[in-house]
Write a protein that holds these residues in place. Sequence first.
Motif, PDB file in Angstrom:
ATOM      1  N   GLN A   2      46.263  37.192  45.225  1.00 33.93           N
ATOM      2  CA  GLN A   2      45.943  38.355  44.233  1.00 33.93           C
ATOM      3  C   GLN A   2      46.639  38.118  43.164  1.00 33.93           C
ATOM      4  O   GLN A   2      48.151  38.137  43.317  1.00 33.93           O
ATOM      5  CB  GLN A   2      45.576  39.676  44.792  1.00 33.93           C
ATOM      6  CG  GLN A   2      44.498  39.516  45.889  1.00 33.93           C
ATOM      7  CD  GLN A   2      44.140  40.829  46.097  1.00 33.93           C
ATOM      8  OE1 GLN A   2      45.154  41.606  46.443  1.00 33.93           O
ATOM      9  NE2 GLN A   2      42.889  41.226  46.538  1.00 33.93           N
ATOM     10  N   ALA A  23      52.076  38.209  41.772  1.00 30.67           N
ATOM     11  CA  ALA A  23      51.251  37.755  42.804  1.00 30.67           C
ATOM     12  C   ALA A  23      51.308  38.246  44.219  1.00 30.67           C
ATOM     13  O   ALA A  23      52.631  38.591  44.555  1.00 30.67           O
ATOM     14  CB  ALA A  23      51.133  36.217  43.146  1.00 30.67           C
ATOM     15  N   TYR A  31      51.112  27.350  45.710  1.00 32.44           N
ATOM     16  CA  TYR A  31      49.921  27.550  44.469  1.00 32.44           C
ATOM     17  C   TYR A  31      50.531  27.020  43.266  1.00 32.44           C
ATOM     18  O   TYR A  31      51.770  27.250  42.751  1.00 32.44           O
ATOM     19  CB  TYR A  31      49.373  28.726  44.136  1.00 32.44           C
ATOM     20  CG  TYR A  31      48.291  29.249  45.531  1.00 32.44           C
ATOM     21  CD1 TYR A  31      48.863  29.968  46.388  1.00 32.44           C
ATOM     22  CD2 TYR A  31      47.172  28.969  45.475  1.00 32.44           C
ATOM     23  CE1 TYR A  31      48.200  30.349  47.415  1.00 32.44           C
ATOM     24  CE2 TYR A  31      46.291  29.301  46.425  1.00 32.44           C
ATOM     25  CZ  TYR A  31      46.658  30.151  47.412  1.00 32.44           C
ATOM     26  OH  TYR A  31      45.763  30.604  48.663  1.00 32.44           O
ATOM     27  N   THR A  96      46.010  32.516  36.683  1.00 34.47           N
ATOM     28  CA  THR A  96      45.051  31.879  37.606  1.00 34.47           C
ATOM     29  C   THR A  96      45.895  30.957  38.692  1.00 34.47           C
ATOM     30  O   THR A  96      47.141  30.696  38.141  1.00 34.47           O
ATOM     31  CB  THR A  96      44.119  31.245  36.991  1.00 34.47           C
ATOM     32  OG1 THR A  96      43.181  30.752  38.131  1.00 34.47           O
ATOM     33  CG2 THR A  96      44.601  30.115  36.440  1.00 34.47           C
ATOM     34  N   ASP A  98      45.515  27.882  41.795  1.00 34.40           N
ATOM     35  CA  ASP A  98      44.655  27.190  42.785  1.00 34.40           C
ATOM     36  C   ASP A  98      45.689  26.025  43.521  1.00 34.40           C
ATOM     37  O   ASP A  98      46.888  25.939  43.114  1.00 34.40           O
ATOM     38  CB  ASP A  98      43.700  26.415  42.045  1.00 34.40           C
ATOM     39  CG  ASP A  98      42.314  26.288  42.636  1.00 34.40           C
ATOM     40  OD1 ASP A  98      41.290  26.529  42.110  1.00 34.40           O
ATOM     41  OD2 ASP A  98      42.471  25.836  43.886  1.00 34.40           O
ATOM     42  N   SER A 109      40.777  29.050  41.238  1.00 32.38           N
ATOM     43  CA  SER A 109      39.979  30.116  42.048  1.00 32.38           C
ATOM     44  C   SER A 109      40.273  31.331  42.083  1.00 32.38           C
ATOM     45  O   SER A 109      39.727  32.209  42.663  1.00 32.38           O
ATOM     46  CB  SER A 109      39.839  29.281  43.233  1.00 32.38           C
ATOM     47  OG  SER A 109      41.114  29.403  43.568  1.00 32.38           O
ATOM     48  N   SER A 110      41.749  31.796  41.660  1.00 33.48           N
ATOM     49  CA  SER A 110      42.037  33.294  41.957  1.00 33.48           C
ATOM     50  C   SER A 110      42.309  33.778  40.605  1.00 33.48           C
ATOM     51  O   SER A 110      43.149  33.188  39.864  1.00 33.48           O
ATOM     52  CB  SER A 110      43.165  33.295  42.895  1.00 33.48           C
ATOM     53  OG  SER A 110      43.167  32.945  44.079  1.00 33.48           O
ATOM     54  N   TRP A 111      41.773  34.840  40.047  1.00 38.73           N
ATOM     55  CA  TRP A 111      42.057  35.441  38.787  1.00 38.73           C
ATOM     56  C   TRP A 111      42.266  37.142  39.099  1.00 38.73           C
ATOM     57  O   TRP A 111      41.742  37.690  39.858  1.00 38.73           O
ATOM     58  CB  TRP A 111      40.868  35.414  37.926  1.00 38.73           C
ATOM     59  CG  TRP A 111      40.512  34.129  37.459  1.00 38.73           C
ATOM     60  CD1 TRP A 111      39.888  33.048  38.172  1.00 38.73           C
ATOM     61  CD2 TRP A 111      40.961  33.371  36.188  1.00 38.73           C
ATOM     62  NE1 TRP A 111      40.062  31.886  37.163  1.00 38.73           N
ATOM     63  CE2 TRP A 111      40.405  32.092  36.067  1.00 38.73           C
ATOM     64  CE3 TRP A 111      41.448  33.991  35.059  1.00 38.73           C
ATOM     65  CZ2 TRP A 111      40.590  31.297  35.154  1.00 38.73           C
ATOM     66  CZ3 TRP A 111      41.595  33.324  33.793  1.00 38.73           C
ATOM     67  CH2 TRP A 111      41.176  31.736  33.949  1.00 38.73           C
ATOM     68  N   GLY A 112      43.194  37.586  38.075  1.00 35.25           N
ATOM     69  CA  GLY A 112      43.448  38.928  38.083  1.00 35.25           C
ATOM     70  C   GLY A 112      42.957  39.277  36.471  1.00 35.25           C
ATOM     71  O   GLY A 112      42.511  38.691  35.923  1.00 35.25           O
TER      72      GLY A 112
END
Length: 121
Positions: A2, A23, A31, A96, A98, A109-112
């Motif tokens: 996250q 993160a 990542y 982000t 990935d 694929s992961s965004w905040g």
Amino acid sequence: VQLQAFGGGLVQAGGSLRLSCAASGRTFSRYVIGWFRRAPGKEREFVAAINWSGGSTYYADSVKGRFTISRDNAKNMAYLQMNDLKPEDTAVYYCTADIDIPSVVAGGSSWGQGTQVTVSS
């Protein structure tokens, strides 16, 4: 993983800002991390990416030479140092993550939540 971006603000043209990306999770170092931005009325734009070790970085032509991406895996943090800011850099900035560079450049694929950067002329 996250992510949460912060550190935006209002700055005059020619000024600098440093964005941070915090993160969660113990696998942060696995990542690739990237930064994107979205200006009002425009498509999302890739800004920069950094591989897991920090040894390889990639930039959009529009920010090359002005922005620097970095990371501190021990702190689960990534950064975007922005110098010589221009009014066209005004946007909401997102970080982000990935598994590889192509996936991050494609959007990740992961965004905040993003952070607003406003550059006045």
